[in-house]
Design a protein around this motif. Structure first.
Motif, short mmCIF file in Angstrom:
data_model
loop_
_atom_site.label_atom_id
_atom_site.label_comp_id
_atom_site.label_asym_id
_atom_site.label_seq_id
_atom_site.Cartn_x
_atom_site.Cartn_y
_atom_site.Cartn_z
N LEU A 101 30.25 38.41 40.38
CA LEU A 101 30.71 39.72 39.91
C LEU A 101 30.96 39.69 38.40
CD1 LEU A 101 31.63 42.61 40.70
CD2 LEU A 101 33.94 41.67 40.90
N PHE A 102 31.64 38.66 37.92
CA PHE A 102 31.92 38.57 36.48
C PHE A 102 30.65 38.27 35.69
CE2 PHE A 102 36.46 37.27 37.73
CZ PHE A 102 36.91 38.58 37.65
N ASP A 103 29.69 37.58 36.29
CA ASP A 103 28.39 37.38 35.63
C ASP A 103 27.68 38.71 35.44
OD1 ASP A 103 28.75 34.63 35.49
OD2 ASP A 103 27.38 34.19 37.15
N LEU A 104 27.71 39.54 36.48
CA LEU A 104 27.01 40.83 36.45
C LEU A 104 27.73 41.85 35.58
CD1 LEU A 104 26.01 41.19 40.22
CD2 LEU A 104 24.50 40.63 38.30
N ASP A 105 29.07 41.81 35.59
CA ASP A 105 29.83 42.80 34.83
C ASP A 105 31.10 42.17 34.24
OD1 ASP A 105 31.01 45.00 33.71
OD2 ASP A 105 30.94 46.24 35.51
N PRO A 106 30.95 41.50 33.09
CA PRO A 106 32.10 40.86 32.45
C PRO A 106 33.22 41.84 32.07
CG PRO A 106 30.04 40.24 31.35
CD PRO A 106 29.71 41.30 32.35
N ASP A 107 32.87 43.12 31.96
CA ASP A 107 33.88 44.13 31.60
C ASP A 107 34.92 44.34 32.70
OD1 ASP A 107 32.64 44.49 29.18
OD2 ASP A 107 31.50 46.25 29.83
N LEU A 108 34.69 43.79 33.89
CA LEU A 108 35.67 43.90 34.96
C LEU A 108 36.83 42.93 34.79
CD1 LEU A 108 33.35 44.35 38.06
CD2 LEU A 108 34.68 46.10 36.88
N LEU A 109 36.64 41.88 34.01
CA LEU A 109 37.67 40.85 33.84
C LEU A 109 39.03 41.42 33.42
CD1 LEU A 109 38.26 37.79 34.00
CD2 LEU A 109 37.58 37.65 31.60
N PRO A 110 39.10 42.35 32.44
CA PRO A 110 40.42 42.86 32.03
C PRO A 110 41.18 43.60 33.13
CG PRO A 110 38.74 43.37 30.39
CD PRO A 110 38.02 42.84 31.58
N LEU A 111 40.50 44.01 34.21
CA LEU A 111 41.20 44.68 35.30
C LEU A 111 42.13 43.71 36.04
CD1 LEU A 111 38.33 46.83 36.84
CD2 LEU A 111 40.18 47.59 35.35
N PHE A 112 41.87 42.43 35.90
CA PHE A 112 42.68 41.44 36.59
C PHE A 112 43.71 40.87 35.62
CE2 PHE A 112 38.69 41.71 38.84
CZ PHE A 112 39.13 41.88 40.14
N GLN A 113 44.92 41.37 35.74
CA GLN A 113 46.03 40.91 34.91
C GLN A 113 47.20 40.62 35.83
OE1 GLN A 113 47.17 43.38 31.59
NE2 GLN A 113 45.17 44.35 31.56
N TYR A 114 47.86 39.54 35.57
CA TYR A 114 49.04 39.19 36.34
C TYR A 114 50.15 38.87 35.35
CZ TYR A 114 45.45 38.84 39.88
OH TYR A 114 44.40 39.13 40.70
N ASN A 115 51.32 39.45 35.56
CA ASN A 115 52.44 39.28 34.63
C ASN A 115 52.03 39.65 33.20
OD1 ASN A 115 53.96 38.24 36.79
ND2 ASN A 115 53.06 36.23 36.46
N CYS A 116 51.23 40.72 33.09
CA CYS A 116 50.77 41.24 31.79
C CYS A 116 49.93 40.22 31.00
CB CYS A 116 51.94 41.71 30.94
SG CYS A 116 52.87 43.04 31.71
N LYS A 117 49.38 39.25 31.68
CA LYS A 117 48.58 38.23 31.00
C LYS A 117 47.11 38.56 31.13
CE LYS A 117 47.68 33.24 31.11
NZ LYS A 117 46.24 33.34 30.99
#
Length: 161
Positions: A37-53
């Motif tokens: 998924l991240f290979d196909l769409d790296p722009d999805l990575l910022p959607l995953f944040q934990y403790n504002c990190k």
């Protein structure tokens, strides 16, 4: 969700059989799905944040304990769909609410096609030659039904709007 009409008995059997082969290592298989998924769409990575990190890389995200919990949850949703192939409508409300949650964190409806592509990729990699065109079609239909229910979460406006 008209699951009886959606999948033939043969397709349900193919889904169950293929999923059973993968059920022993859900996190391992989920890592393959999300890596793709991240290979196909790296722009999805910022959607995953934990403790504002913010994660600096997909690798950092994929190794975070909180993200591994997310993978477990995703695999449980797939497992629930497989377990209820005869009566997917019993998952309708849950999937609709899951769609609302994804919308609330900024997931775009269009991303579900990329997730579907990643799911099929994971199945193909993990099943090898057992991933036949018939298995692909059966999983595509099941995933389409799940996404259709989740999309209702986007379309449902709060009362009074």
């Amino acid at each position: 969700m008209e699951s009886g009409m959606l999948l033939s008995g043969g397709q349900r059997a193919l889904i169950r059989e293929s999923w059973q082969r993968l059920s022993g290592s859900p996190v391992q298989h989920g890592l393959i799905l999300f890596t793709r998924l991240f290979d196909l769409d790296p722009d999805l990575l910022p959607l995953f944040q934990y403790n504002c990190k913010q994660f600096a890389s997909p690798q950092e995200c994929l190794s975070a304990p909180e993200f591994l919990d997310h993978i477990r949850k995703v695999m449980l949703v797939i497992d629930a769909a497989v377990s209820h192939l005869e009566n997917l409508s019993c998952l309708e409300e849950y999937l609709c609410n899951l769609g609302k949650k994804h919308q609330a964190v900024g997931v775009k409806v269009e991303s579900f096609s990329t997730v579907g592509e990643s799911l099929l990729y994971m199945l193909e990699k993990c099943l090898g030659t057992a991933f036949s065109p018939d298995v692909r079609e059966a999983w595509s239909k099941l995933y389409g039904a799940v996404v259709k229910a989740m999309r209702r979460g986007w379309e449902t406006l709060p009362e009074g709007d």
